[in-house]
Design an enzyme around this catalytic site. Sequence first.
Site, PDB file in Angstrom:
ATOM      1  CG  HIS A 119     -35.516 -25.993 -18.279  1.00  0.00           C
ATOM      2  ND1 HIS A 119     -34.525 -26.620 -18.511  1.00  0.00           N
ATOM      3  CD2 HIS A 119     -36.171 -25.524 -19.763  1.00  0.00           C
ATOM      4  CE1 HIS A 119     -34.320 -27.064 -19.961  1.00  0.00           C
ATOM      5  NE2 HIS A 119     -35.474 -26.315 -20.371  1.00  0.00           N
TER       6      HIS A 119
ATOM      7  CD  GLU B 146     -31.576 -28.298 -17.811  1.00  0.00           C
ATOM      8  OE1 GLU B 146     -32.621 -28.258 -17.131  1.00  0.00           O
ATOM      9  OE2 GLU B 146     -31.604 -27.917 -18.969  1.00  0.00           O
TER      10      GLU B 146
ATOM     11  CB  SER C 236     -32.997 -25.966 -22.952  1.00  0.00           C
ATOM     12  OG  SER C 236     -34.018 -26.648 -23.070  1.00  0.00           O
TER      13      SER C 236
END
Length: 341
Positions: free
Chosen positions: A312, A244, A113
Amino acid sequence: MKYPAPLKSGSRVAITAFSSGVSEPYHARLDQCLEDLRSQGLEVVEGKCLRSDKNYVSAPLEQRASELTSFLVDDSIDAIMPPWGGEIAMDLLSVLDFTQIAKAKPKWLTGFSDISTLTSVITSQCNWATAHCANLMQLHSLQQDSLTANTLAYLGSRETFTQYSSEKYQVRGESYAENPDAGLNLTESTHWKSLGRDQENTEFSGRLLGGCLDTLCHLLGSDYLDLKAFQERYSQDGIILFLENAELSPTALIRALLGLKYRGIFNHVNGLLIGRNPSDEHHGQSLTYQQALSYALNGLEVPVIYDADIGHLPPNLTLINGALANVRLRGDEGSILQNLT
């Protein structure tokens, strides 16, 4: 590429939240994860920028930058593990002295993240291998899926290791505040896919570099994350760019990928490895994730594998930024071999 020493019993691990901190309702989970590190023989060094969170950060910029720098240049530290990601780690980039950091002993910087804002840049700027992997708060001793449970083992590798696509992944998990011992809720079947002509037989190799598209779409092509310079440094190997999506809607995803295409970012890669997309339901858009990818990447002359175990919707692969890797898709099952020598 400079690889940190493999983690082993006696290694010193610093815990600091250079993005979002851990507020009081989550302290029980944090304490359990720290105790799990100690139970594996690791020495935990807890930073001051950790157990509070205000306006999406653990502490003011100067404090976060100072503490992170102190751990990065401390040669007694073997790894730095933030508890989880956040929102605005990008504010650190203009105040960190990467020349000073590069002179220190390499140490593992881990997480995904917003953590990838720093892991990707540290690899690019300092030539240190870093780890895009499960965050500390997911490394609970009761977690059984192999990708998550073996995260520390992968960071203890000296040569090569191979990971395989998961069997199932999580869409919705329990709150750590309500259940400090929550594990992953693996309910959905994993299927890696390809946008290439041969959608069941795709393979590419190169050095890994990447992270969260929400933040890297602003950094790729900048002085902080110059993919062209990185590719020229390792011209014999090439690059695998992995990305991502955390919060981008399908149309925002298209804009982000088109922006990278227009800046020539994809001209410097051997292949794209893209993670699973969070549910489209809350965006209220009829466009699907696959349609958005196909639209934005139409005409791209490099292979693309997507719905991989990155991001995630865990579990997460442990992807070593800077490592030589071979990615393979056979049917809907994927594998990735990484070489840390």
